[in-house]
Design a protein around this motif. Sequence first.
Motif, PDB file in Angstrom:
ATOM      1  N   LEU A 148       0.835  -1.195   0.000  1.00 21.06           N
ATOM      2  CA  LEU A 148       0.000   0.000   0.000  1.00 21.06           C
ATOM      3  C   LEU A 148       0.871   1.247   0.000  1.00 21.06           C
ATOM      4  CD1 LEU A 148      -2.477  -1.080   2.837  1.00 21.06           C
ATOM      5  CD2 LEU A 148      -2.884  -1.244   0.372  1.00 21.06           C
ATOM      6  N   SER A 149       0.354   2.324  -0.553  1.00 17.34           N
ATOM      7  CA  SER A 149       1.034   3.607  -0.414  1.00 17.34           C
ATOM      8  C   SER A 149       0.812   4.124   1.003  1.00 17.34           C
ATOM      9  CB  SER A 149       0.487   4.617  -1.429  1.00 17.34           C
ATOM     10  OG  SER A 149      -0.848   4.963  -1.099  1.00 17.34           O
ATOM     11  N   VAL A 150       1.599   5.105   1.402  1.00 20.15           N
ATOM     12  CA  VAL A 150       1.422   5.679   2.733  1.00 20.15           C
ATOM     13  C   VAL A 150       0.042   6.315   2.849  1.00 20.15           C
ATOM     14  CG1 VAL A 150       2.273   7.396   4.378  1.00 20.15           C
ATOM     15  CG2 VAL A 150       3.890   6.040   3.047  1.00 20.15           C
ATOM     16  N   GLU A 151      -0.395   6.993   1.769  1.00 22.76           N
ATOM     17  CA  GLU A 151      -1.714   7.644   1.798  1.00 22.76           C
ATOM     18  C   GLU A 151      -2.828   6.619   1.958  1.00 22.76           C
ATOM     19  OE1 GLU A 151       0.721   8.401  -0.273  1.00 22.76           O
ATOM     20  OE2 GLU A 151       1.162  10.421   0.478  1.00 22.76           O
ATOM     21  N   GLN A 152      -2.703   5.472   1.288  1.00 19.97           N
ATOM     22  CA  GLN A 152      -3.699   4.410   1.447  1.00 19.97           C
ATOM     23  C   GLN A 152      -3.701   3.873   2.876  1.00 19.97           C
ATOM     24  OE1 GLN A 152      -2.143   1.972  -1.817  1.00 19.97           O
ATOM     25  NE2 GLN A 152      -4.133   2.111  -2.855  1.00 19.97           N
ATOM     26  N   PHE A 157      -6.120   3.684   8.358  1.00 14.49           N
ATOM     27  CA  PHE A 157      -6.033   3.967   9.796  1.00 14.49           C
ATOM     28  C   PHE A 157      -7.209   4.831  10.243  1.00 14.49           C
ATOM     29  CE2 PHE A 157      -1.115   3.580  10.072  1.00 14.49           C
ATOM     30  CZ  PHE A 157      -1.229   2.222  10.323  1.00 14.49           C
ATOM     31  N   MET A 158      -7.446   5.894   9.505  1.00 17.62           N
ATOM     32  CA  MET A 158      -8.485   6.841   9.915  1.00 17.62           C
ATOM     33  C   MET A 158      -9.886   6.257   9.758  1.00 17.62           C
ATOM     34  SD  MET A 158      -6.924  10.567   8.820  1.00 17.62           S
ATOM     35  CE  MET A 158      -6.431  10.116   7.151  1.00 17.62           C
ATOM     36  N   ASN A 159     -10.060   5.406   8.758  1.00 20.41           N
ATOM     37  CA  ASN A 159     -11.355   4.728   8.607  1.00 20.41           C
ATOM     38  C   ASN A 159     -11.626   3.795   9.782  1.00 20.41           C
ATOM     39  OD1 ASN A 159     -11.998   5.960   6.176  1.00 20.41           O
ATOM     40  ND2 ASN A 159     -11.134   4.318   4.930  1.00 20.41           N
ATOM     41  N   GLU A 160     -10.558   3.164  10.274  1.00 14.85           N
ATOM     42  CA  GLU A 160     -10.696   2.283  11.430  1.00 14.85           C
ATOM     43  C   GLU A 160     -10.827   3.070  12.730  1.00 14.85           C
ATOM     44  OE1 GLU A 160     -11.005  -1.081  11.749  1.00 14.85           O
ATOM     45  OE2 GLU A 160     -11.303  -0.939   9.580  1.00 14.85           O
ATOM     46  N   ALA A 202       8.400   6.071   4.669  1.00 11.15           N
ATOM     47  CA  ALA A 202       8.151   4.820   3.950  1.00 11.15           C
ATOM     48  C   ALA A 202       7.510   5.087   2.591  1.00 11.15           C
ATOM     49  CB  ALA A 202       7.244   3.912   4.779  1.00 11.15           C
ATOM     50  N   SER A 203       7.703   4.148   1.676  1.00  9.96           N
ATOM     51  CA  SER A 203       7.074   4.225   0.355  1.00  9.96           C
ATOM     52  C   SER A 203       5.994   3.166   0.182  1.00  9.96           C
ATOM     53  CB  SER A 203       8.131   4.052  -0.746  1.00  9.96           C
ATOM     54  OG  SER A 203       9.081   5.083  -0.703  1.00  9.96           O
TER      55      SER A 203
END
Length: 319
Positions: A148-152, A157-160, A202-203
């Motif tokens: 996953l990308s960091v943005e994904q 995280f925020m959805n959880e 991280a990438s």
Amino acid sequence: MQSNQPTISVIVPAYNVESYIAESLKSLLNQTVYPDEVFIIDDGSTDSTLEIVKSFDFPFKSTVISTENRGQGQARNLGMEKSESDYLYFFDSDDILDSRFIEFAKEKTSRTPSPDLLLFSGEVFHDGEDFMGTRVSSYKRGFSGDRLSVEQTLSAFMNEGRWDVGASLYMVKRELMKNNDLSFHSWHHEDTQVFYQLLSVASRITASNKVFYYRRIRSNSIMTMSFNKKHATGSRLLIESLIEIANARSSAYWKEFIKRSMKLSIEPYIRSCRYSGTRVDLSIIMKMLFQAKSPKLYLWATLVLINKDAINIIRKLKS
């Protein structure tokens, strides 16, 4: 095992865990695939921890190091310095690993391009409880995904609505730590600060909702001890680090994630200052509020500063 699989170092800081260290090390011995090297750093234990560690005959490369007491963070740093593996895993000496963990980690990190971070889930169990009995799940990631990308990852995280930052709940590329000069400081909350720093550099991140780690809840551990000056100093350093990351990241995902992380950080900082008799650094709080530009966070910080019971009052009003 495939010859092209990445190598893994397990780093185990240990301090006065004579009642638990054997069970933890046995969970390494029970792995379906062994780690490539294990570093056990006895951090100046005054009980029989070191003797118990030395009694083990490991079938894999292992190094036992005894030092004066310098804290968990410095013990982790020492193991990291000694490691020559591709990946690092920081394993707490009173906890337990699923027998398939290393096998899982090698399979996930063998895929090209390889992830910088491997996240997975955990459960907790209480000291004195039968390990095979009922446990309370409280370290579930809530999502899975490869590279996953960091943005994904931030979005997940925020959805959880939560993200677990403990160093035993992820594995990291050694070169990511080394190339970005990242290490653990000597205060508390050091693993939280490093986790946020790793996310910022991280990438690619692989995440699994499967449970591979079992955290023991016991008295007289860092998790359960009363607030002290190490908590206060560590919390302040964490806030400073979040401000630094916010200054370097401008995407909408990062802004929202940092704002939420700051909200999670401010209460422990103020509370640990109060309980330990440490002066609250108002300049740090003002810098944080200026960076977040959030009226809700400003109100939250004001209430916490004015009334130590403000958090409970707000929670009651919401319920």
